[in-house]
Scaffold this motif. Sequence first.
Motif, PDB file in Angstrom:
ATOM      1  N   LEU A 175       0.812  -1.211   0.000  1.00  0.00           N
ATOM      2  CA  LEU A 175       0.000   0.000   0.000  1.00  0.00           C
ATOM      3  C   LEU A 175       0.853   1.272   0.000  1.00  0.00           C
ATOM      4  O   LEU A 175       0.490   2.264  -0.629  1.00  0.00           O
ATOM      5  CB  LEU A 175      -0.966  -0.014   1.180  1.00  0.00           C
ATOM      6  CG  LEU A 175      -2.064  -1.068   1.093  1.00  0.00           C
ATOM      7  CD1 LEU A 175      -2.931  -1.052   2.336  1.00  0.00           C
ATOM      8  CD2 LEU A 175      -2.908  -0.887  -0.152  1.00  0.00           C
ATOM      9  N   VAL A 176       1.984   1.255   0.680  1.00  0.00           N
ATOM     10  CA  VAL A 176       2.870   2.421   0.672  1.00  0.00           C
ATOM     11  C   VAL A 176       3.433   2.643  -0.731  1.00  0.00           C
ATOM     12  O   VAL A 176       3.460   3.773  -1.235  1.00  0.00           O
ATOM     13  CB  VAL A 176       4.000   2.260   1.716  1.00  0.00           C
ATOM     14  CG1 VAL A 176       5.095   3.288   1.504  1.00  0.00           C
ATOM     15  CG2 VAL A 176       3.439   2.363   3.121  1.00  0.00           C
ATOM     16  N   LYS A 177       3.871   1.568  -1.369  1.00  0.00           N
ATOM     17  CA  LYS A 177       4.389   1.695  -2.740  1.00  0.00           C
ATOM     18  C   LYS A 177       3.296   2.169  -3.691  1.00  0.00           C
ATOM     19  O   LYS A 177       3.556   2.982  -4.586  1.00  0.00           O
ATOM     20  CB  LYS A 177       4.969   0.363  -3.223  1.00  0.00           C
ATOM     21  CG  LYS A 177       6.231  -0.057  -2.522  1.00  0.00           C
ATOM     22  CD  LYS A 177       7.392   0.757  -3.004  1.00  0.00           C
ATOM     23  CE  LYS A 177       8.686   0.203  -2.423  1.00  0.00           C
ATOM     24  NZ  LYS A 177       9.857   0.922  -2.909  1.00  0.00           N
ATOM     25  N   ALA A 178       2.079   1.638  -3.526  1.00  0.00           N
ATOM     26  CA  ALA A 178       0.978   2.052  -4.397  1.00  0.00           C
ATOM     27  C   ALA A 178       0.653   3.525  -4.190  1.00  0.00           C
ATOM     28  O   ALA A 178       0.332   4.228  -5.152  1.00  0.00           O
ATOM     29  CB  ALA A 178      -0.258   1.193  -4.129  1.00  0.00           C
TER      30      ALA A 178
ATOM     31  N   PRO B 181       6.259   0.635  -8.372  1.00  0.00           N
ATOM     32  CA  PRO B 181       5.941  -0.795  -8.513  1.00  0.00           C
ATOM     33  C   PRO B 181       6.158  -1.550  -7.204  1.00  0.00           C
ATOM     34  O   PRO B 181       7.092  -1.272  -6.457  1.00  0.00           O
ATOM     35  CB  PRO B 181       6.903  -1.283  -9.605  1.00  0.00           C
ATOM     36  CG  PRO B 181       7.979  -0.262  -9.676  1.00  0.00           C
ATOM     37  CD  PRO B 181       7.394   1.036  -9.211  1.00  0.00           C
ATOM     38  N   ALA B 182       5.279  -2.515  -6.953  1.00  0.00           N
ATOM     39  CA  ALA B 182       5.342  -3.282  -5.703  1.00  0.00           C
ATOM     40  C   ALA B 182       5.366  -4.780  -5.971  1.00  0.00           C
ATOM     41  O   ALA B 182       4.905  -5.562  -5.156  1.00  0.00           O
ATOM     42  CB  ALA B 182       4.158  -2.919  -4.824  1.00  0.00           C
ATOM     43  N   LYS B 183       5.913  -5.179  -7.116  1.00  0.00           N
ATOM     44  CA  LYS B 183       5.888  -6.582  -7.512  1.00  0.00           C
ATOM     45  C   LYS B 183       6.584  -7.487  -6.488  1.00  0.00           C
ATOM     46  O   LYS B 183       6.076  -8.551  -6.144  1.00  0.00           O
ATOM     47  CB  LYS B 183       6.543  -6.747  -8.884  1.00  0.00           C
ATOM     48  CG  LYS B 183       6.488  -8.155  -9.419  1.00  0.00           C
ATOM     49  CD  LYS B 183       7.102  -8.244 -10.800  1.00  0.00           C
ATOM     50  CE  LYS B 183       7.068  -9.669 -11.295  1.00  0.00           C
ATOM     51  NZ  LYS B 183       7.671  -9.794 -12.626  1.00  0.00           N
ATOM     52  N   SER B 184       7.729  -7.056  -5.987  1.00  0.00           N
ATOM     53  CA  SER B 184       8.463  -7.898  -5.028  1.00  0.00           C
ATOM     54  C   SER B 184       7.674  -8.091  -3.735  1.00  0.00           C
ATOM     55  O   SER B 184       7.709  -9.164  -3.136  1.00  0.00           O
ATOM     56  CB  SER B 184       9.830  -7.282  -4.711  1.00  0.00           C
ATOM     57  OG  SER B 184       9.674  -6.024  -4.091  1.00  0.00           O
ATOM     58  N   PHE B 185       6.919  -7.076  -3.321  1.00  0.00           N
ATOM     59  CA  PHE B 185       6.120  -7.202  -2.106  1.00  0.00           C
ATOM     60  C   PHE B 185       4.885  -8.067  -2.342  1.00  0.00           C
ATOM     61  O   PHE B 185       4.427  -8.752  -1.421  1.00  0.00           O
ATOM     62  CB  PHE B 185       5.745  -5.822  -1.561  1.00  0.00           C
ATOM     63  CG  PHE B 185       6.940  -5.064  -1.063  1.00  0.00           C
ATOM     64  CD1 PHE B 185       7.616  -5.475   0.074  1.00  0.00           C
ATOM     65  CD2 PHE B 185       7.405  -3.957  -1.744  1.00  0.00           C
ATOM     66  CE1 PHE B 185       8.721  -4.795   0.528  1.00  0.00           C
ATOM     67  CE2 PHE B 185       8.505  -3.266  -1.297  1.00  0.00           C
ATOM     68  CZ  PHE B 185       9.170  -3.687  -0.157  1.00  0.00           C
ATOM     69  N   TRP B 186       4.340  -8.031  -3.562  1.00  0.00           N
ATOM     70  CA  TRP B 186       3.233  -8.944  -3.880  1.00  0.00           C
ATOM     71  C   TRP B 186       3.714 -10.396  -3.831  1.00  0.00           C
ATOM     72  O   TRP B 186       3.005 -11.271  -3.321  1.00  0.00           O
ATOM     73  CB  TRP B 186       2.648  -8.638  -5.263  1.00  0.00           C
ATOM     74  CG  TRP B 186       1.664  -7.518  -5.268  1.00  0.00           C
ATOM     75  CD1 TRP B 186       1.838  -6.280  -5.789  1.00  0.00           C
ATOM     76  CD2 TRP B 186       0.342  -7.527  -4.718  1.00  0.00           C
ATOM     77  NE1 TRP B 186       0.716  -5.508  -5.595  1.00  0.00           N
ATOM     78  CE2 TRP B 186      -0.229  -6.261  -4.946  1.00  0.00           C
ATOM     79  CE3 TRP B 186      -0.414  -8.494  -4.057  1.00  0.00           C
ATOM     80  CZ2 TRP B 186      -1.520  -5.930  -4.544  1.00  0.00           C
ATOM     81  CZ3 TRP B 186      -1.699  -8.166  -3.658  1.00  0.00           C
ATOM     82  CH2 TRP B 186      -2.238  -6.903  -3.892  1.00  0.00           C
TER      83      TRP B 186
END
Length: 126
Positions: free
Chosen positions: A88-91, A96-101
């Motif tokens: 949510l912070v990256k969004a 991009p938040a691919k690594s956190f997904w």
Amino acid sequence: MTHLHITAWVLALILLVISYSMYKNGNNKVGKIIHMIVRLDYLLILYSGGSLFADYATAGLPEFPLLGELIVKLIAGLWVISSIEMILVKASKQKPAKSFWIQFVIAFIIVLVLGFFRLPNGFYFG
């Protein structure tokens, strides 16, 4: 306490999707409000999870054969909360938040397998 815990993390998942979609659609104000509600939901998850942890850990004393798995589930649960927050912070910053997904999916699978199929109060087939 189990019902509160499950309800809290289902609510967190629903709010994650809603907040993420709001951020992605450019509606940052609503996304931020829902993000704050998710943060309040973390408190419910931590409270109920801590209570379940204490119940499980003290129920099997002096020897609890699943203590290692219980600790792994605790760490993976904290990992899920951390990855939700980082997504949510990256969004919110439009990054991009691919690594956190990926981390979220891995940790969530670990939590589900341990919580529902391995530790007490889960499903038993046999």
